[in-house]
Design an enzyme around this catalytic site. Sequence first.
Site, PDB file in Angstrom:
ATOM      1  N   GLU A  26       1.315  -1.231   0.119  1.00 46.84           N
ATOM      2  CA  GLU A  26      -0.192  -0.124  -0.193  1.00 46.84           C
ATOM      3  C   GLU A  26       0.820   1.359   0.007  1.00 46.84           C
ATOM      4  O   GLU A  26       2.064   1.475   0.974  1.00 46.84           O
ATOM      5  CB  GLU A  26      -0.897   0.062   1.331  1.00 46.84           C
ATOM      6  CG  GLU A  26      -1.577   1.383   1.830  1.00 46.84           C
ATOM      7  CD  GLU A  26      -2.419   1.450   2.788  1.00 46.84           C
ATOM      8  OE1 GLU A  26      -1.172   0.780   3.100  1.00 46.84           O
ATOM      9  OE2 GLU A  26      -3.598   1.405   3.006  1.00 46.84           O
ATOM     10  N   ASN A  89      -7.711   6.202  -1.202  1.00 42.02           N
ATOM     11  CA  ASN A  89      -6.549   4.785  -1.229  1.00 42.02           C
ATOM     12  C   ASN A  89      -6.369   3.784  -2.043  1.00 42.02           C
ATOM     13  O   ASN A  89      -7.207   3.095  -2.160  1.00 42.02           O
ATOM     14  CB  ASN A  89      -6.501   4.962   0.521  1.00 42.02           C
ATOM     15  CG  ASN A  89      -4.896   3.806   0.939  1.00 42.02           C
ATOM     16  OD1 ASN A  89      -4.272   3.617  -0.482  1.00 42.02           O
ATOM     17  ND2 ASN A  89      -5.087   3.466   1.607  1.00 42.02           N
ATOM     18  N   LYS A 106      -9.765   0.921  -2.111  1.00 41.25           N
ATOM     19  CA  LYS A 106      -9.456   1.131  -0.310  1.00 41.25           C
ATOM     20  C   LYS A 106     -10.866   1.415   0.037  1.00 41.25           C
ATOM     21  O   LYS A 106     -11.606   2.470   0.387  1.00 41.25           O
ATOM     22  CB  LYS A 106      -8.384   1.312   0.951  1.00 41.25           C
ATOM     23  CG  LYS A 106      -8.466   0.504   1.825  1.00 41.25           C
ATOM     24  CD  LYS A 106      -7.357   1.344   3.162  1.00 41.25           C
ATOM     25  CE  LYS A 106      -7.421   0.814   4.109  1.00 41.25           C
ATOM     26  NZ  LYS A 106      -5.813   1.187   5.001  1.00 41.25           N
ATOM     27  N   GLU A 124      -5.662   8.078   8.749  1.00 40.52           N
ATOM     28  CA  GLU A 124      -6.285   7.900   7.502  1.00 40.52           C
ATOM     29  C   GLU A 124      -7.492   9.323   6.662  1.00 40.52           C
ATOM     30  O   GLU A 124      -7.650   9.304   5.640  1.00 40.52           O
ATOM     31  CB  GLU A 124      -6.378   6.424   6.391  1.00 40.52           C
ATOM     32  CG  GLU A 124      -4.504   5.885   5.652  1.00 40.52           C
ATOM     33  CD  GLU A 124      -5.153   4.091   5.828  1.00 40.52           C
ATOM     34  OE1 GLU A 124      -4.592   3.035   7.015  1.00 40.52           O
ATOM     35  OE2 GLU A 124      -5.922   4.280   4.752  1.00 40.52           O
ATOM     36  N   CYS A 150      -5.362  -3.500   2.423  1.00 37.79           N
ATOM     37  CA  CYS A 150      -4.483  -3.234   4.507  1.00 37.79           C
ATOM     38  C   CYS A 150      -5.323  -3.424   5.110  1.00 37.79           C
ATOM     39  O   CYS A 150      -6.238  -4.425   5.488  1.00 37.79           O
ATOM     40  CB  CYS A 150      -3.358  -1.802   4.409  1.00 37.79           C
ATOM     41  SG  CYS A 150      -2.889  -2.034   6.159  1.00 37.79           S
ATOM     42  N   ASN A 175       0.161  -1.439   5.030  1.00 37.88           N
ATOM     43  CA  ASN A 175       1.358  -0.382   5.946  1.00 37.88           C
ATOM     44  C   ASN A 175       1.158  -0.568   7.367  1.00 37.88           C
ATOM     45  O   ASN A 175      -0.024  -0.096   7.625  1.00 37.88           O
ATOM     46  CB  ASN A 175       1.550   0.874   5.464  1.00 37.88           C
ATOM     47  CG  ASN A 175       2.138   0.953   4.587  1.00 37.88           C
ATOM     48  OD1 ASN A 175       3.396   1.380   4.590  1.00 37.88           O
ATOM     49  ND2 ASN A 175       0.873   1.801   3.284  1.00 37.88           N
TER      50      ASN A 175
HETATM   51  N1  CDV Z   1      -3.134   0.922   6.701  1.00 34.83           N
HETATM   52  C1  CDV Z   1      -4.039   0.722   7.349  1.00 34.83           C
HETATM   53  O1  CDV Z   1      -4.934   0.666   7.337  1.00 34.83           O
HETATM   54  N2  CDV Z   1      -3.474  -0.035   8.899  1.00 34.83           N
HETATM   55  C2  CDV Z   1      -4.192  -0.327   9.363  1.00 34.83           C
HETATM   56  C3  CDV Z   1      -4.027  -0.418  11.248  1.00 34.83           C
HETATM   57  C4  CDV Z   1      -3.397  -0.326  11.974  1.00 34.83           C
HETATM   58  C5  CDV Z   1      -4.078   1.113  10.964  1.00 34.83           C
HETATM   59  C6  CDV Z   1      -3.671  -1.657   9.676  1.00 34.83           C
HETATM   60  O2  CDV Z   1      -5.536  -2.452   9.741  1.00 34.83           O
HETATM   61  O3  CDV Z   1      -3.179  -2.944   9.486  1.00 34.83           O
END
Ligand code: CDV
Length: 287
Positions: A26, A89, A106, A124, A150, A175
Amino acid sequence: MEAVDRLIHLLEQAAARGAELAVFPEMALTTFFPRWNLNDDAEIAGYYESQFPGPQTQLLCDAARKLKTGFALGYSESVEEGGRVRRFNTMALVGQDGELIGRYRKMHIPGSESPEEGTTVHLERRYFEPGNLGFPVFAYRGVRVGLALCNDRRWPETWRMLCLNGAQVVLVGYNTPVLLDEAPALAHLRMFHNHLPMQAGAYQNTVWIAASAKAGLEEGQALLGGSCIIAPSGEIASLASSVGDEVITHRADLDLIATCQRVNFDFARYRRPSEYALISERAGPLE
Ligand code: CDV
């Protein structure tokens, strides 16, 4: 752009190992900037791509064409839609010919819009709106490929919708910080909670998953890593062993999907979606 050079080098390594499709994390082109409470509009705008491929990412697409290895790439997208600028995203899927096949935005945007006292900043929701393209599935050399980013991987809806839309392979970029201040009691479970929903998602929805993480230190923040390839049996077929740049590969046996469906998850035969709603209606409201 240094990031693009790094990605091309990784794509070359994957192709040298015989990979026909690769996945990058990501926001692979930039730092994970939602860790910062930024106020300079010009600086913020600099993190987004207003076209894909753009001048830099075209180099990556050219490499894909040369190597005959397509890829999925996470990036921050800025687009004019309905007379306003929208920010998503996003993950793009590029074919072996270097052409864009499609994109996913996303769906599950975690964190908050403003920094909350005492928590690790994860903003985010300040920088992105939730995706508006559903859970699309694309044809890649005759294989049906879905994309996720993610936090999506933690939600059963992601896997079930992609499965119902026909996905055989799902590519994930992520991430995940090692530490989140609001959950110290869960800190030791970070890697477990990374793999658990993906292994369950692969098993219950009979899909192959390839998940690519940022790892190691980025702007002083430790990122989890744990990139993996997961079979429809739920087993981890390949797992990253470092927090540096690393390529993992696995030749996915697509016939395993049918085997796993036969053993337990023959949806057409056993799944009863129309009945699920009826049963809860009959039960009546909970007191
Ligand atoms: N980039 C993400 O979506 N991170 C989320 C959390 C840790 C905020 C995750 O689910 O990994």
